[in-house]
Motif scaffolding. Structure first.
Motif, PDB file in Angstrom:
ATOM      1  N   VAL A  72       9.379 -16.874 -21.169  1.00 14.00           N
ATOM      2  CA  VAL A  72       9.561 -18.024 -20.269  1.00 14.00           C
ATOM      3  C   VAL A  72       8.679 -17.864 -19.041  1.00 14.00           C
ATOM      4  O   VAL A  72       8.016 -18.810 -18.597  1.00 14.00           O
ATOM      5  CB  VAL A  72      11.047 -18.150 -19.868  1.00 14.00           C
ATOM      6  N   ARG A  73       8.651 -16.657 -18.492  1.00 18.25           N
ATOM      7  CA  ARG A  73       7.841 -16.416 -17.292  1.00 18.25           C
ATOM      8  C   ARG A  73       6.349 -16.474 -17.599  1.00 18.25           C
ATOM      9  O   ARG A  73       5.543 -16.878 -16.752  1.00 18.25           O
ATOM     10  CB  ARG A  73       8.202 -15.065 -16.675  1.00 18.25           C
ATOM     11  N   ALA A  74       5.978 -16.070 -18.807  1.00 17.19           N
ATOM     12  CA  ALA A  74       4.559 -16.009 -19.157  1.00 17.19           C
ATOM     13  C   ALA A  74       3.989 -17.355 -19.576  1.00 17.19           C
ATOM     14  O   ALA A  74       2.768 -17.558 -19.527  1.00 17.19           O
ATOM     15  CB  ALA A  74       4.354 -14.990 -20.282  1.00 17.19           C
ATOM     16  N   ASP A  75       4.845 -18.283 -19.983  1.00 15.50           N
ATOM     17  CA  ASP A  75       4.392 -19.583 -20.479  1.00 15.50           C
ATOM     18  C   ASP A  75       3.960 -20.467 -19.304  1.00 15.50           C
ATOM     19  O   ASP A  75       4.794 -20.871 -18.484  1.00 15.50           O
ATOM     20  CB  ASP A  75       5.527 -20.245 -21.250  1.00 15.50           C
ATOM     21  N   PRO A  76       2.682 -20.810 -19.201  1.00 17.80           N
ATOM     22  CA  PRO A  76       2.227 -21.615 -18.055  1.00 17.80           C
ATOM     23  C   PRO A  76       2.440 -23.110 -18.225  1.00 17.80           C
ATOM     24  O   PRO A  76       2.154 -23.886 -17.311  1.00 17.80           O
ATOM     25  CB  PRO A  76       0.729 -21.297 -18.010  1.00 17.80           C
ATOM     26  N   SER A  77       2.942 -23.541 -19.375  1.00 20.99           N
ATOM     27  CA  SER A  77       2.913 -24.969 -19.697  1.00 20.99           C
ATOM     28  C   SER A  77       4.087 -25.759 -19.125  1.00 20.99           C
ATOM     29  O   SER A  77       3.953 -26.960 -18.888  1.00 20.99           O
ATOM     30  CB  SER A  77       2.883 -25.155 -21.211  1.00 20.99           C
ATOM     31  N   TRP A  78       5.230 -25.127 -18.920  1.00 22.48           N
ATOM     32  CA  TRP A  78       6.396 -25.929 -18.540  1.00 22.48           C
ATOM     33  C   TRP A  78       6.478 -26.131 -17.026  1.00 22.48           C
ATOM     34  O   TRP A  78       6.084 -25.284 -16.243  1.00 22.48           O
ATOM     35  CB  TRP A  78       7.695 -25.310 -19.071  1.00 22.48           C
ATOM     36  N   ARG A  79       6.989 -27.302 -16.649  1.00 19.50           N
ATOM     37  CA  ARG A  79       7.196 -27.656 -15.248  1.00 19.50           C
ATOM     38  C   ARG A  79       8.519 -28.403 -15.117  1.00 19.50           C
ATOM     39  O   ARG A  79       9.042 -28.936 -16.104  1.00 19.50           O
ATOM     40  CB  ARG A  79       6.038 -28.538 -14.733  1.00 19.50           C
ATOM     41  N   VAL A  80       9.035 -28.443 -13.916  1.00 25.84           N
ATOM     42  CA  VAL A  80      10.289 -29.150 -13.697  1.00 25.84           C
ATOM     43  C   VAL A  80      10.011 -30.643 -13.562  1.00 25.84           C
ATOM     44  O   VAL A  80       8.861 -31.074 -13.494  1.00 25.84           O
ATOM     45  CB  VAL A  80      11.019 -28.632 -12.432  1.00 25.84           C
ATOM     46  N   ALA A  81      11.077 -31.430 -13.510  1.00 24.17           N
ATOM     47  CA  ALA A  81      10.951 -32.879 -13.381  1.00 24.17           C
ATOM     48  C   ALA A  81      10.265 -33.246 -12.069  1.00 24.17           C
ATOM     49  O   ALA A  81      10.338 -32.519 -11.079  1.00 24.17           O
ATOM     50  CB  ALA A  81      12.333 -33.523 -13.446  1.00 24.17           C
ATOM     51  N   ALA A  82       9.603 -34.364 -12.067  1.00 24.58           N
ATOM     52  CA  ALA A  82       8.955 -34.859 -10.843  1.00 24.58           C
ATOM     53  C   ALA A  82      10.014 -35.181  -9.796  1.00 24.58           C
ATOM     54  O   ALA A  82      11.164 -35.471 -10.133  1.00 24.58           O
ATOM     55  CB  ALA A  82       8.136 -36.104 -11.162  1.00 24.58           C
ATOM     56  N   PRO A  83       9.657 -35.131  -8.510  1.00 24.06           N
ATOM     57  CA  PRO A  83      10.634 -35.433  -7.459  1.00 24.06           C
ATOM     58  C   PRO A  83      11.278 -36.802  -7.651  1.00 24.06           C
ATOM     59  O   PRO A  83      10.612 -37.785  -7.973  1.00 24.06           O
ATOM     60  CB  PRO A  83       9.806 -35.375  -6.171  1.00 24.06           C
ATOM     61  N   ALA A  84      12.567 -36.850  -7.447  1.00 24.22           N
ATOM     62  CA  ALA A  84      13.310 -38.101  -7.582  1.00 24.22           C
ATOM     63  C   ALA A  84      13.178 -38.939  -6.313  1.00 24.22           C
ATOM     64  O   ALA A  84      12.758 -38.431  -5.264  1.00 24.22           O
ATOM     65  CB  ALA A  84      14.784 -37.786  -7.858  1.00 24.22           C
ATOM     66  N   PRO A  85      13.520 -40.218  -6.368  1.00 28.97           N
ATOM     67  CA  PRO A  85      13.442 -41.068  -5.171  1.00 28.97           C
ATOM     68  C   PRO A  85      14.228 -40.478  -3.999  1.00 28.97           C
ATOM     69  O   PRO A  85      15.384 -40.090  -4.155  1.00 28.97           O
ATOM     70  CB  PRO A  85      14.060 -42.394  -5.637  1.00 28.97           C
ATOM     71  N   GLY A  86      13.571 -40.393  -2.855  1.00 32.43           N
ATOM     72  CA  GLY A  86      14.204 -39.834  -1.667  1.00 32.43           C
ATOM     73  C   GLY A  86      14.076 -38.337  -1.529  1.00 32.43           C
ATOM     74  O   GLY A  86      14.500 -37.762  -0.524  1.00 32.43           O
ATOM     75  N   LEU A  87      13.484 -37.678  -2.543  1.00 29.36           N
ATOM     76  CA  LEU A  87      13.337 -36.224  -2.505  1.00 29.36           C
ATOM     77  C   LEU A  87      11.883 -35.787  -2.559  1.00 29.36           C
ATOM     78  O   LEU A  87      11.597 -34.621  -2.835  1.00 29.36           O
ATOM     79  CB  LEU A  87      14.113 -35.578  -3.665  1.00 29.36           C
ATOM     80  N   GLY A  88      10.967 -36.698  -2.284  1.00 29.63           N
ATOM     81  CA  GLY A  88       9.557 -36.313  -2.269  1.00 29.63           C
ATOM     82  C   GLY A  88       9.192 -35.542  -1.019  1.00 29.63           C
ATOM     83  O   GLY A  88       8.497 -34.529  -1.074  1.00 29.63           O
ATOM     84  N   ASP A  89       9.667 -36.014   0.123  1.00 27.99           N
ATOM     85  CA  ASP A  89       9.402 -35.382   1.413  1.00 27.99           C
ATOM     86  C   ASP A  89      10.703 -34.799   1.934  1.00 27.99           C
ATOM     87  O   ASP A  89      11.647 -35.533   2.254  1.00 27.99           O
ATOM     88  CB  ASP A  89       8.852 -36.413   2.396  1.00 27.99           C
ATOM     89  N   ARG A  90      10.761 -33.475   2.017  1.00 35.21           N
ATOM     90  CA  ARG A  90      11.996 -32.789   2.420  1.00 35.21           C
ATOM     91  C   ARG A  90      11.711 -31.806   3.555  1.00 35.21           C
ATOM     92  O   ARG A  90      12.358 -30.765   3.652  1.00 35.21           O
ATOM     93  CB  ARG A  90      12.597 -32.064   1.217  1.00 35.21           C
ATOM     94  N   ARG A  91      10.795 -32.164   4.433  1.00 40.41           N
ATOM     95  CA  ARG A  91      10.342 -31.184   5.425  1.00 40.41           C
ATOM     96  C   ARG A  91      11.440 -30.770   6.396  1.00 40.41           C
ATOM     97  O   ARG A  91      11.375 -29.672   6.953  1.00 40.41           O
ATOM     98  CB  ARG A  91       9.117 -31.705   6.161  1.00 40.41           C
ATOM     99  N   VAL A  92      12.452 -31.613   6.609  1.00 43.57           N
ATOM    100  CA  VAL A  92      13.585 -31.228   7.447  1.00 43.57           C
ATOM    101  C   VAL A  92      14.876 -31.603   6.730  1.00 43.57           C
ATOM    102  O   VAL A  92      15.088 -32.778   6.394  1.00 43.57           O
ATOM    103  CB  VAL A  92      13.571 -31.923   8.824  1.00 43.57           C
ATOM    104  N   GLU A  93      15.716 -30.616   6.488  1.00 44.61           N
ATOM    105  CA  GLU A  93      17.033 -30.855   5.902  1.00 44.61           C
ATOM    106  C   GLU A  93      18.087 -30.317   6.861  1.00 44.61           C
ATOM    107  O   GLU A  93      17.936 -29.224   7.404  1.00 44.61           O
ATOM    108  CB  GLU A  93      17.156 -30.179   4.536  1.00 44.61           C
ATOM    109  N   ILE A  94      19.135 -31.082   7.071  1.00 42.65           N
ATOM    110  CA  ILE A  94      20.215 -30.668   7.951  1.00 42.65           C
ATOM    111  C   ILE A  94      21.473 -30.466   7.119  1.00 42.65           C
ATOM    112  O   ILE A  94      21.728 -31.212   6.172  1.00 42.65           O
ATOM    113  CB  ILE A  94      20.446 -31.703   9.076  1.00 42.65           C
ATOM    114  N   THR A  95      22.222 -29.441   7.442  1.00 38.78           N
ATOM    115  CA  THR A  95      23.411 -29.108   6.668  1.00 38.78           C
ATOM    116  C   THR A  95      24.642 -29.165   7.548  1.00 38.78           C
ATOM    117  O   THR A  95      24.572 -29.015   8.766  1.00 38.78           O
ATOM    118  CB  THR A  95      23.305 -27.697   6.054  1.00 38.78           C
TER     119      THR A  95
END
Length: 525
Positions: A72-95
């Motif tokens: 799994v670590r060696a396989d360069p082909s897989w990627r996660v899903a593209a950012p969902a609406p509202g999660l493209g820019d996350r430069r500041v998150e407050i908790t």
């Protein structure tokens, strides 16, 4: 999903409260019951595996990247899903906890994301849990006050929800003769009531997943998402989840965790406080993994640099966001102290941005501008820097352990501070507050855990003598009682002694404290 004939009955054991019927509907409880029926057994087995792994590591088993998943670590082909609406820019998150006042402050703070925290920032009283769900429902329905006195409406942050971890149960709900996993309660109630509403608003049901220890626990969450979407007729892959890498065992399985969640992944977060807690909890028996005062362990320590650089490299290699750690400072009235705190936060956030993180956390609205400026300086108009893959970074498992010198021995002031923070946090938690400003920092369950396990570790390795700890404990309990006459001093002492002074270290203070002090069944009420 048919809601006319519930097939998986969940019983509410708590007394009814104001508007609870809006959340605890028969259909919502049936939905939670379906999740519990499908996944409670696997969750129990994974908790047993946690204990087995802890025993293996305590017995000297090496910590390393799993050989079984090397492909799994060696396989360069897989990627996660593209950012969902509202999660493209996350430069500041407050908790923060999902109470109404703090929800409004967070959503209108200028942060891009608000993480509503049922885990570390919420004392899990039944009113807090159901009240938090009501806050989220009202926020999604725009029933909270989001306008200024002049009538101008604020730009609202994207909502993400952090359910409680797999190790916790909700004892106010009963299914099949036992308590319902707290994770499924927090996730299930929010998903049932708000998932479709969020999609209709142009967003989606987004989550933060805490305390994961391995890829199997991530896979369990992925299967929960798949079933939940199926039951409510929501397209598979709509859910997005960011995993907090806040345990040392998860740190060596970052790629595997992303892979397990790849159709639902929104990246990883550097959960720095729980990560330190996990290191002590896992390797506290080792004299070469002995940490100094909490304040002396900064993110520039080599083992923490290795951890954050590995996280950024792993995320960006797979097309995922890498989110930095919490800035816990609370701006105060003293101007000099305020400016000093902002300077510390600015340096920390600039380092994260320069290292490749795509955003970071703050605990207070007053820190949002500082964090935003730090990331604006690196990102500019770009929403993130995922394209920066950090191929220059190489981290071995041994680099993740603090076996190098990271500071001097604990000081008496450091011991006193840890005791004072733990006692005051325990008192607040027992009274229903899970996020508490103490000595200029926002303390939550994660920081209280570090404080109490450090006391235990220092006593175990005799770098602090028991007489000193007991003397300081008496001093700080007296100070607590004087400062807060209503404080439950005897209960706080007992909780501290059970969780910091016993020969065997409890893995978390929360399960025992919850059962003893916060569970209130209807017959008892």
């Amino acid at each position: 999903m048919s809601t006319s004939a519930p097939t998986h009955r969940v019983r509410v054991l708590a007394a009814p409260g104001d508007r609870h019927d809006e959340i605890l509907t028969p259909a919502a409880l049936d939905f939670v019951g379906r999740l519990a029926a499908a996944f409670s057994g696997r969750r129990r087995e994974l908790m047993k595996e946690r204990r087995r792994q802890a025993i293996r590591l305590a017995a000297g088993a090496p910590l390393d990247f799993p050989l079984a998943t090397a492909a799994v670590r060696a396989d360069p082909s897989w990627r996660v899903a593209a950012p969902a609406p509202g999660l493209g820019d996350r430069r500041v998150e407050i908790t923060g906890p999902p109470d109404r006042r703090r929800a409004v402050n967070a959503l209108t703070s200028g942060a891009h994301v608000w993480m509503a925290d049922f885990e570390d920032a919420t004392s899990p009283t039944w009113d807090n849990i159901v009240g938090g769900q009501l806050t989220l429902l009202d926020a999604v329905e725009r029933r909270l006050d989001f306008t200024t006195e002049e009538g101008k409406e604020y730009r609202l942050a994207t909502i993400m929800v952090r359910p409680r971890g797999w190790h916790l149960t909700e004892e106010h709900l009963e299914f099949d003769g036992g308590a319902v996993p707290a994770s499924l309660v927090d996730f299930g109630l929010y998903f049932f009531h708000c998932a479709r509403r969020q999609i209709d608003a142009g967003y989606g049901p987004y989550f933060y997943l805490p305390k994961l220890e391995n890829r199997y626990e991530a896979r369990l969450w992925n299967d929960v998402f798949v079933l939940a979407q199926q039951l409510l007729g929501i397209p598979r892959g709509t859910v997005r989840a960011t995993v907090l890498i806040e345990t040392i065992t998860a740190a060596v399985e970052m790629e595997e965790i992303l892979h397990a969640l790849r159709e639902h992944s929104a990246g990883l977060n550097a959960g720095r406080w729980d990560y330190l807690f996990s290191l002590i909890k896992t390797f506290g028996h080792r004299a070469d993994v002995l940490l100094p005062d909490r304040a002396a362990v900064t993110m520039t320590a080599p083992f923490l640099r290795a951890y954050t650089e590995l996280l950024v490299r792993t995320c960006h290699r797979r097309g995922a966001h890498a989110i930095g750690g919490m800035a816990a400072h609370v701006p105060g009235q003293d101007r000099a102290a305020h400016e000093a705190a902002l300077a510390v936060v600015r340096v920390d956030k600039e380092r994260e941005a320069e290292d490749g993180f795509d955003g970071s956390w703050v605990a207070h609205p007053g820190l949002v501008p500082v964090c935003r400026e730090a990331f604006d300086g690196v990102l500019g108009d770009r929403p993130h820097q995922i394209e920066r893959t950090r191929g220059d970074t190489e981290v071995d498992a041994a680099d993740l352990l603090p076996v190098r010198h990271v500071g001097g021995p604990p000081t008496e002031e450091g011991v006193r501070t840890n005791i004072a923070v733990t006692l005051r946090y325990f008192d607040a938690w027992l009274r229903g507050s899970g996020a508490v400003a103490l000595y200029g920092l926002m303390e939550d369950a994660a920081t209280a855990e570090i404080a109490r396990v450090q006391i235990w570790q220092w006593l175990r390795h005799r770098v602090v003598d028991r007489e000193t700890v007991l003397r300081l404990l008496d001093d700080e309990l007296a100070a607590l009682g004087a400062e807060y006459p209503w404080a439950a001093v005897d209960e706080v002492r007992s909780l501290f002694e059970r969780n910091a002074l016993e020969p065997e270290l409890p893995l978390f203070f929360t399960p025992d404290a919850y059962t003893r002090h916060l569970v209130r069944h209807a017959e008892a009420a």
